[in-house]
Design a protein around this motif. Structure first.
Motif, PDB file in Angstrom:
ATOM      1  N   GLU A 352     -11.692   3.491  -2.380  1.00  0.00           N
ATOM      2  CA  GLU A 352     -12.067   4.062  -1.082  1.00  0.00           C
ATOM      3  C   GLU A 352     -11.274   3.403   0.048  1.00  0.00           C
ATOM      4  OE1 GLU A 352     -16.039   4.189   1.772  1.00  0.00           O
ATOM      5  OE2 GLU A 352     -16.304   4.075  -0.407  1.00  0.00           O
ATOM      6  N   LEU A 353     -11.159   2.091  -0.023  1.00  0.00           N
ATOM      7  CA  LEU A 353     -10.434   1.362   1.011  1.00  0.00           C
ATOM      8  C   LEU A 353      -8.940   1.664   0.964  1.00  0.00           C
ATOM      9  CD1 LEU A 353     -10.109  -0.740   3.233  1.00  0.00           C
ATOM     10  CD2 LEU A 353     -10.191  -2.530   1.482  1.00  0.00           C
ATOM     11  N   ILE A 354      -8.373   1.640  -0.230  1.00  0.00           N
ATOM     12  CA  ILE A 354      -6.934   1.885  -0.357  1.00  0.00           C
ATOM     13  C   ILE A 354      -6.590   3.306   0.055  1.00  0.00           C
ATOM     14  CG2 ILE A 354      -4.991   1.993  -1.963  1.00  0.00           C
ATOM     15  CD1 ILE A 354      -5.976  -0.845  -1.098  1.00  0.00           C
ATOM     16  N   ASP A 355      -7.461   4.274  -0.251  1.00  0.00           N
ATOM     17  CA  ASP A 355      -7.233   5.656   0.200  1.00  0.00           C
ATOM     18  C   ASP A 355      -7.215   5.739   1.721  1.00  0.00           C
ATOM     19  OD1 ASP A 355      -7.062   6.595  -2.366  1.00  0.00           O
ATOM     20  OD2 ASP A 355      -9.125   7.345  -2.473  1.00  0.00           O
ATOM     21  N   LEU A 356      -8.003   4.886   2.356  1.00  0.00           N
ATOM     22  CA  LEU A 356      -8.038   4.834   3.817  1.00  0.00           C
ATOM     23  C   LEU A 356      -6.733   4.271   4.374  1.00  0.00           C
ATOM     24  CD1 LEU A 356      -9.920   5.196   6.346  1.00  0.00           C
ATOM     25  CD2 LEU A 356     -10.589   2.811   6.013  1.00  0.00           C
ATOM     26  N   LEU A 357      -6.176   3.297   3.668  1.00  0.00           N
ATOM     27  CA  LEU A 357      -4.953   2.641   4.126  1.00  0.00           C
ATOM     28  C   LEU A 357      -3.678   3.361   3.691  1.00  0.00           C
ATOM     29  CD1 LEU A 357      -5.829  -1.107   3.340  1.00  0.00           C
ATOM     30  CD2 LEU A 357      -6.155   0.126   5.490  1.00  0.00           C
ATOM     31  N   ALA A 358      -3.785   4.187   2.654  1.00  0.00           N
ATOM     32  CA  ALA A 358      -2.596   4.798   2.043  1.00  0.00           C
ATOM     33  C   ALA A 358      -1.693   5.541   3.029  1.00  0.00           C
ATOM     34  CB  ALA A 358      -3.016   5.724   0.903  1.00  0.00           C
ATOM     35  N   PRO A 359      -2.237   6.373   3.936  1.00  0.00           N
ATOM     36  CA  PRO A 359      -1.334   7.068   4.869  1.00  0.00           C
ATOM     37  C   PRO A 359      -0.502   6.106   5.716  1.00  0.00           C
ATOM     38  CG  PRO A 359      -3.518   8.068   4.904  1.00  0.00           C
ATOM     39  CD  PRO A 359      -3.636   6.797   4.115  1.00  0.00           C
ATOM     40  N   MET A 360      -1.103   5.003   6.140  1.00  0.00           N
ATOM     41  CA  MET A 360      -0.370   4.027   6.948  1.00  0.00           C
ATOM     42  C   MET A 360       0.668   3.295   6.110  1.00  0.00           C
ATOM     43  SD  MET A 360      -3.336   2.482   9.453  1.00  0.00           S
ATOM     44  CE  MET A 360      -4.697   2.656   8.303  1.00  0.00           C
ATOM     45  N   LEU A 361       0.327   2.986   4.851  1.00  0.00           N
ATOM     46  CA  LEU A 361       1.294   2.341   3.959  1.00  0.00           C
ATOM     47  C   LEU A 361       2.475   3.259   3.697  1.00  0.00           C
ATOM     48  CD1 LEU A 361      -1.204   0.758   1.419  1.00  0.00           C
ATOM     49  CD2 LEU A 361       0.438  -0.516   2.786  1.00  0.00           C
ATOM     50  N   ASN A 362       2.192   4.543   3.489  1.00  0.00           N
ATOM     51  CA  ASN A 362       3.262   5.520   3.238  1.00  0.00           C
ATOM     52  C   ASN A 362       4.165   5.659   4.463  1.00  0.00           C
ATOM     53  OD1 ASN A 362       2.297   6.005   0.658  1.00  0.00           O
ATOM     54  ND2 ASN A 362       1.063   7.754   1.272  1.00  0.00           N
ATOM     55  N   GLN A 363       3.545   5.662   5.660  1.00  0.00           N
ATOM     56  CA  GLN A 363       4.340   5.761   6.881  1.00  0.00           C
ATOM     57  C   GLN A 363       5.221   4.529   7.045  1.00  0.00           C
ATOM     58  OE1 GLN A 363       2.114   6.315  10.518  1.00  0.00           O
ATOM     59  NE2 GLN A 363       3.953   6.579  11.763  1.00  0.00           N
ATOM     60  N   GLN A 364       4.676   3.358   6.749  1.00  0.00           N
ATOM     61  CA  GLN A 364       5.473   2.133   6.810  1.00  0.00           C
ATOM     62  C   GLN A 364       6.693   2.221   5.904  1.00  0.00           C
ATOM     63  OE1 GLN A 364       2.979  -1.308   5.938  1.00  0.00           O
ATOM     64  NE2 GLN A 364       3.210  -1.991   8.037  1.00  0.00           N
ATOM     65  N   ASN A 365       6.473   2.621   4.669  1.00  0.00           N
ATOM     66  CA  ASN A 365       7.577   2.704   3.704  1.00  0.00           C
ATOM     67  C   ASN A 365       8.626   3.715   4.133  1.00  0.00           C
ATOM     68  OD1 ASN A 365       6.554   0.742   1.961  1.00  0.00           O
ATOM     69  ND2 ASN A 365       5.300   2.203   0.845  1.00  0.00           N
ATOM     70  N   ALA A 366       8.156   4.851   4.712  1.00  0.00           N
ATOM     71  CA  ALA A 366       9.096   5.876   5.168  1.00  0.00           C
ATOM     72  C   ALA A 366       9.952   5.355   6.320  1.00  0.00           C
ATOM     73  CB  ALA A 366       8.333   7.125   5.609  1.00  0.00           C
ATOM     74  N   LEU A 367       9.341   4.610   7.219  1.00  0.00           N
ATOM     75  CA  LEU A 367      10.084   4.060   8.353  1.00  0.00           C
ATOM     76  C   LEU A 367      11.058   2.971   7.908  1.00  0.00           C
ATOM     77  CD1 LEU A 367       7.270   3.893  11.052  1.00  0.00           C
ATOM     78  CD2 LEU A 367       9.221   5.446  11.006  1.00  0.00           C
ATOM     79  N   ILE A 368      10.660   2.177   6.916  1.00  0.00           N
ATOM     80  CA  ILE A 368      11.560   1.152   6.374  1.00  0.00           C
ATOM     81  C   ILE A 368      12.792   1.804   5.766  1.00  0.00           C
ATOM     82  CG2 ILE A 368      11.834  -0.563   4.541  1.00  0.00           C
ATOM     83  CD1 ILE A 368       8.894  -1.350   5.056  1.00  0.00           C
TER      84      ILE A 368
END
Length: 397
Positions: A352-368
């Motif tokens: 549940e927590l990781i699903d909440l964070l996943a969009p932000m993690l994906n955005q970080q990786n895309a920007l990197i």
């Protein structure tokens, strides 16, 4: 066609050195509000415009030595240990003796000067001298020959083209830093609100933990593609993505034993200890013995949950105990990391927590990834623009 001319650095700006106020006198530093920059400050600095370093000095400190107050838009160039860090003063600053800074004259665009020094870094470094370590003297710096457009507007066009790329890279970093702060806040709030009370240790959450091999530590880092990248403590300290890790030459046996795999977590154990990253994909990469590799037990914990746990203040404080207990270079043993204790929610709550964070993690990786492409574009354009190979005289800015 823009006209370029060869000249000395002293023809386009004033070269200024720096100095260090006595560290034995607290009045030189305590309560100071004058920005004082050292090469160490630039070792982890990724932008162009720097406001301050780790320490400030006082007016008394400024008067006590030969360092000078440099005006905004002065281009700082480290002249020793190492040669070649470049930054632009965002405000009045002074430096230690590890710089030969250049105050641009009225016919020199400051941002152009910044890129000009970056372009000529290897040339300037090659002019350094010394037995213990190389250093570029003030006289040498003044007499370095460079090629510049006579027309300041051409300088501005060149700096604008390169600057627009760096603007986007720096904006991506600001966004990622903001995302990181949001994720840390959400992680802490999730644990606090749910009142989880099940404790575990890193040892119970992982299948294996080991350091890299001496063979990797001693293997040369090369600038050509060997097919195998290597992550070192310096890569973690400078927050480099795997795109920027150097290549190394190791035997097949060493590679098979120390290859990094998706969801592995690596943690620095020497120098700047406790820095960590999670491997997002299977890589043709290894890690040296300055790092600990953790292979997560997926039946007990989600890799991203453990990784986020390593971003908490609690983990930072746990690591800080090692540094406070030793006066020599800190070194973390594997067992110390394995004994770290933390709250472990049930698997459904972790998801549940990781699903909440996943969009932000994906955005970080895309920007990197985007920033890496932009860096490659900038580094390709830099020599072409700074040599006049690409004519910008008719480009509107």
């Amino acid at each position: 066609m823009a006209e370029w001319v060869e000249c000395k650095i002293s023809d386009i700006g004033t070269v200024v050195g720096g100095a260090t106020p006595s560290t034995k006198k607290t009045e030189n530093y305590e309560g100071g509000n004058i920005a004082w920059i050292t090469p160490k400050d630039l070792s982890t600095f990724s932008g162009r415009y720097i406001q301050h370093g780790e320490r400030n000095i006082t007016e008394a400190g400024l008067r006590s030595c030969s360092t000078q107050l440099l005006p905004k838009n002065t281009v700082l160039f480290s002249s020793r240990a190492p040669i070649g860090y470049v930054a632009i003063a965002a405000n009045d600053v002074c430096t230690n003796q590890g710089f030969k800074s250049v105050i641009p004259n009225e016919n020199t665009n400051p941002l152009f000067l910044y890129y000009l020094l970056k372009y000529n870094k290897d040339k300037i470094e090659g002019m350094g001298s010394g037995t213990t370590f190389k250093e570029v003297s003030g006289n040498t710096m003044k007499n370095i020959v460079v090629s510049v457009p006579i027309d300041k507007k051409v300088q501005e066009r060149i700096s604008s083209m390169l600057g627009s790329i760096d603007d986007k890279i720096e904006e991506n970093e600001r966004i990622n830093n903001n995302l990181e702060q949001q994720m840390r806040a959400l992680f802490n709030e999730f644990l606090l609100v749910n009142h989880f009370n099940s404790l575990t240790t890193v040892e119970d959450a992982v299948l294996t933990a080991n350091t890299g091999a001496d063979a990797i530590q001693k293997a040369p880092i090369v600038d050509y593609d060997t097919g195998v990248r290597c992550i070192r403590v310096g890569d973690m300290t400078n927050n480099r993505s795997f795109h920027a890790w150097g290549f190394t030459k190791v035997t097949d046996d060493v590679f098979k034993r120390y290859q990094l795999h998706k969801d592995d977590i690596v943690v620095t154990r020497t120098a700047s200890i406790g820095l960590n990253t999670i491997i997002a994909e299977n890589l043709s990469a290894v890690y040296n013995n300055g790092l600990i590799r953790l292979t997560v037990n997926h039946s007990k914990i989600l890799p991203l949950f453990l990784y986020r746990q390593f971003q908490t203040v609690d983990f930072t404080n746990y690591i800080a105990r090692i540094e406070s207990e030793t006066s020599v270079r800190p070194n973390m043993k594997i067992n110390y990391l394995l004994k770290y204790e933390f709250v472990l929610p049930p698997m459904d709550k972790q998801k549940e927590l990781i699903d909440l964070l996943a969009p932000m993690l994906n955005q970080q990786n895309a920007l990197i990834t985007e920033s890496k492409h932009l860096e490659n574009l900038r580094d390709t354009l830099l020599p072409k623009l700074m040599s006049g190979e690409i004519d910008v005289s008719d480009i509107e800015i």
